[in-house]
Design a protein around this motif. Structure first.
Motif, PDB file in Angstrom:
ATOM      1  N   SER A  98      -2.131  12.523   2.073  1.00 22.47           N
ATOM      2  CA  SER A  98      -2.651  12.290   3.422  1.00 22.47           C
ATOM      3  C   SER A  98      -2.755  10.791   3.720  1.00 22.47           C
ATOM      4  O   SER A  98      -2.393  10.334   4.813  1.00 22.47           O
ATOM      5  N   GLN A  99      -3.219  10.033   2.742  1.00 26.97           N
ATOM      6  CA  GLN A  99      -3.311   8.579   2.916  1.00 26.97           C
ATOM      7  C   GLN A  99      -1.933   7.961   3.080  1.00 26.97           C
ATOM      8  O   GLN A  99      -1.747   7.037   3.882  1.00 26.97           O
ATOM      9  N   ASP A 130       0.824  -1.209   0.000  1.00 25.82           N
ATOM     10  CA  ASP A 130       0.000   0.000   0.000  1.00 25.82           C
ATOM     11  C   ASP A 130       0.859   1.260   0.000  1.00 25.82           C
ATOM     12  O   ASP A 130       0.516   2.256  -0.651  1.00 25.82           O
ATOM     13  N   GLN A 149      -5.259  14.323  -1.171  1.00 25.91           N
ATOM     14  CA  GLN A 149      -5.889  13.125  -0.610  1.00 25.91           C
ATOM     15  C   GLN A 149      -4.906  11.961  -0.549  1.00 25.91           C
ATOM     16  O   GLN A 149      -4.781  11.289   0.482  1.00 25.91           O
ATOM     17  N   SER A 150      -4.187  11.732  -1.638  1.00 27.53           N
ATOM     18  CA  SER A 150      -3.246  10.613  -1.683  1.00 27.53           C
ATOM     19  C   SER A 150      -2.070  10.825  -0.733  1.00 27.53           C
ATOM     20  O   SER A 150      -1.585   9.878  -0.107  1.00 27.53           O
ATOM     21  N   THR A 173      -0.642   8.574   6.566  1.00 22.14           N
ATOM     22  CA  THR A 173      -1.296   7.681   7.518  1.00 22.14           C
ATOM     23  C   THR A 173      -0.667   6.293   7.486  1.00 22.14           C
ATOM     24  O   THR A 173      -0.436   5.672   8.534  1.00 22.14           O
ATOM     25  N   ARG A 233       0.697   3.844  -3.073  1.00 24.15           N
ATOM     26  CA  ARG A 233       0.204   5.209  -2.810  1.00 24.15           C
ATOM     27  C   ARG A 233       1.292   6.225  -3.148  1.00 24.15           C
ATOM     28  O   ARG A 233       0.994   7.297  -3.691  1.00 24.15           O
TER      29      ARG A 233
END
Length: 292
Positions: A251-252, A174, A248-249, A255, A178
């Motif tokens: 931030s992901q 992931d 958005q990406s 995380t 990402r």
């Protein structure tokens, strides 16, 4: 390892007078290589081989990307004998980088790594065939464009999942996917801002998916018309939408990195996020300035 250090190690095996003098090479995959190197540094089984593994992955990726620069036969014929020579040299350069990859790993006895990277190359090439087929048939939407693009960028790096431990192995697919998506979005923003190679950009597929019937028709008939493309990309606020997707990406991705539960690793990875954070910050500043 600094990005300069990665460049130096890889360049040692990539430099060739004929290639340097007669053709351009694709952009060096610094971000993904730095990401891989950092994670390998924290794996007990790979820490001592991190330089070698990073260099050979660079060589394979550069080989793939160099082959991607080769135009189709009709496009090459249109630019004459010199254009044909350039295309042929790119094919040879890609093959040359791949040969160095095999040589280095075989010398080090890393046969299993050869197998894993070779299988990854086969998977990437199969995905490319499907991707180009959809492009040519106009059977692609904007999200598919990003999804497949990120898969193509992350394919080689996913082959290292099996040699990572515990939480790192669980999160690595992931994280690299990402990260690759962020790289692709940043590249797409640059393409629009530089108005270069717009014909098959994300913005085109977004307009073909979301635009009015008249604009979709205009775009389908005039994908090579730079003036038309620029006006439509502006009309549909493509840069702003790409910026939102990048925020958005990013931030992901942040995380996911936090889930690694290592302050040391998070600190080492933070500089790799700066290009994405800077780009989104600049866009926000521009938007606030325009509102003011």
């Amino acid at each position: 390892m600094s990005r300069t250090r990665i460049d130096q190690l890889a360049s040692k095996y990539m430099n060739h007078d004929m290639i340097t003098l007669h053709t351009e090479l694709p952009e060096f995959p610094k971000g993904r290589i730095s990401l891989l190197y950092t994670l390998l540094s924290h794996q007990p089984l790979t820490a001592s081989h991190k330089d070698l593994l990073s260099v050979v992955t660079t060589l394979v990726q550069m080989g793939l990307d160099t082959h991607d620069m080769v135009e189709n036969a009709s496009g090459a014929a249109e630019v004459g004998t010199q254009g044909m020579r350039t295309q042929q040299l790119r094919v040879l350069a890609g093959d040359y980088f791949s040969s160095r990859f095999y040589h280095l790993l075989s010398q080090a006895g890393q046969i299993e790594t050869i197998r894993r990277l070779s299988e990854a190359v086969c998977d990437i090439n199969r995905l490319k065939m499907s991707f180009y087929s959809k492009l040519n048939q106009m059977k692609l939407n904007a999200e598919e464009y990003l999804h497949i693009g990120a898969e193509l960028r992350s394919g080689l790096f996913l082959s290292f999942t099996s040699i990572m431990n515990g939480l790192h192995a669980k999160l690595w697919p992931d994280i690299v996917n990402r990260f690759s998506r962020c790289e692709l979005l940043l590249q797409e923003i640059g393409r629009v801002e530089r108005t270069s190679s717009l014909a098959d950009s994300w913005g085109v597929w977004h307009i073909l998916q979301e635009g009015s019937e008249e604009d979709r028709r205009l775009l389908a008939d005039g994908k090579e018309d730079t003036g038309l493309l620029k006006s439509l990309l502006l009309k549909y606020e493509v840069v702003d939408k790409l910026g939102a997707l990048l925020r958005q990406s990013t931030s992901q991705l942040q995380t996911l990195i936090q889930r690694l539960q290592s302050d040391k690793l998070m600190k080492e990875l933070q500089p790799l996020l700066e290009p994405f954070l800077n780009a989104t910050g600049q866009q926000r500043a521009t938007a606030l300035k325009e509102l003011g």
